[in-house]
Write a protein that holds these residues in place. Sequence first.
Motif, PDB file in Angstrom:
ATOM      1  N   THR A 138      -5.528   3.681  11.496  1.00 59.05           N
ATOM      2  CA  THR A 138      -4.315   3.342  12.232  1.00 59.05           C
ATOM      3  C   THR A 138      -3.160   3.202  11.259  1.00 59.05           C
ATOM      4  O   THR A 138      -3.258   2.468  10.272  1.00 59.05           O
ATOM      5  N   ILE A 139      -2.070   3.898  11.520  1.00 56.74           N
ATOM      6  CA  ILE A 139      -0.872   3.823  10.682  1.00 56.74           C
ATOM      7  C   ILE A 139       0.298   3.443  11.577  1.00 56.74           C
ATOM      8  O   ILE A 139       0.519   4.063  12.626  1.00 56.74           O
ATOM      9  N   THR A 193     -10.177  -2.444   6.481  1.00 53.71           N
ATOM     10  CA  THR A 193      -9.208  -2.703   5.417  1.00 53.71           C
ATOM     11  C   THR A 193      -7.796  -2.557   5.962  1.00 53.71           C
ATOM     12  O   THR A 193      -7.543  -1.642   6.745  1.00 53.71           O
ATOM     13  N   PRO A 194      -6.861  -3.410   5.582  1.00 52.95           N
ATOM     14  CA  PRO A 194      -7.096  -4.684   4.902  1.00 52.95           C
ATOM     15  C   PRO A 194      -7.586  -5.762   5.868  1.00 52.95           C
ATOM     16  O   PRO A 194      -8.045  -6.815   5.452  1.00 52.95           O
ATOM     17  N   ILE A 195      -7.442  -5.478   7.191  1.00 53.58           N
ATOM     18  CA  ILE A 195      -8.035  -6.325   8.230  1.00 53.58           C
ATOM     19  C   ILE A 195      -8.780  -5.436   9.191  1.00 53.58           C
ATOM     20  O   ILE A 195      -8.647  -4.211   9.176  1.00 53.58           O
ATOM     21  N   LEU A 196      -9.557  -6.047  10.069  1.00 52.42           N
ATOM     22  CA  LEU A 196     -10.360  -5.293  11.018  1.00 52.42           C
ATOM     23  C   LEU A 196      -9.532  -4.757  12.167  1.00 52.42           C
ATOM     24  O   LEU A 196      -8.657  -5.427  12.701  1.00 52.42           O
ATOM     25  N   THR A 234       0.855  -1.188   0.000  1.00 53.70           N
ATOM     26  CA  THR A 234       0.000   0.000   0.000  1.00 53.70           C
ATOM     27  C   THR A 234       0.887   1.232   0.000  1.00 53.70           C
ATOM     28  O   THR A 234       2.086   1.150   0.194  1.00 53.70           O
ATOM     29  N   ASN A 235       0.285   2.365  -0.228  1.00 54.61           N
ATOM     30  CA  ASN A 235       0.967   3.636  -0.057  1.00 54.61           C
ATOM     31  C   ASN A 235      -0.070   4.669   0.345  1.00 54.61           C
ATOM     32  O   ASN A 235      -1.273   4.387   0.376  1.00 54.61           O
ATOM     33  N   LEU A 265       2.286   1.109   7.492  1.00 55.81           N
ATOM     34  CA  LEU A 265       1.194   0.167   7.244  1.00 55.81           C
ATOM     35  C   LEU A 265      -0.109   0.852   7.634  1.00 55.81           C
ATOM     36  O   LEU A 265      -0.215   1.425   8.717  1.00 55.81           O
ATOM     37  N   TYR A 266      -1.125   0.762   6.760  1.00 57.11           N
ATOM     38  CA  TYR A 266      -2.355   1.527   6.925  1.00 57.11           C
ATOM     39  C   TYR A 266      -3.545   0.599   7.157  1.00 57.11           C
ATOM     40  O   TYR A 266      -3.717  -0.394   6.453  1.00 57.11           O
ATOM     41  N   TYR A 267      -4.369   0.967   8.138  1.00 53.46           N
ATOM     42  CA  TYR A 267      -5.575   0.192   8.444  1.00 53.46           C
ATOM     43  C   TYR A 267      -6.739   1.151   8.665  1.00 53.46           C
ATOM     44  O   TYR A 267      -6.592   2.192   9.313  1.00 53.46           O
TER      45      TYR A 267
END
Length: 222
Positions: free
Chosen positions: A53-54, A215-218, A24-25, A136-138
Amino acid sequence: MRILFIGLYLISFIFTNHTIYQTTNLDDFMEDIETFDQYFRENELDIDSFSFTIRTELNESQVERLENTLIKKDSLKDSQKNDSLHEEFDVTRFDQRGKIQVTYVLSGDIWNEQVKNEIKGKLNDETFKEFFENGLYYSCYQSKHSDRMNSNLFFDRIREDFDIQEKNMLDESGFKVLGGKTDLIKTSLNESQHSINIQLAIREEVDGATLTIGTPILVIEY
């Protein structure tokens, strides 16, 4: 909102020793935010809570520069004045590693155009980009419904609208989680043979049900 990772896809591969990585970016992540925002508005879906969340890894000097920058900008103090958007930073140092994990969370209980634009402004800030652009992005969105049946129907509708290819499913009494892949979302969690970029969860409660999209997980409070 208490935050906890329950990524079923992650758990399944931890026990099979698979290597997992996120592709991702920042541009992809913000495009995904726009995709969901448009979907919420078109389907008149009320969002009762959300969180972004990053996570990234920095060295000691980078963390020191980040903390000094935050003090100068007084970011946390300013965010506390805004009841619609909450901002948190957490620094975790590992004794066995040279890198330091930094987690940045934006969360709130109101979702609208103003909040979305404020979030995008923070993510586009040069300070943020310097330290978190390769993180990492959520994302996580929750919606509460008083009608359990309609909630389940909407769960199935989201699955169809996003054309989610099922990768795993947890189906227990009163609680269901679907993990899969959709071409409409760019953020993705991968390993050598599989990828996942969306999870849907629904929990039945006494007064209705809670629907969650991640995304990509909960990243949820279950």
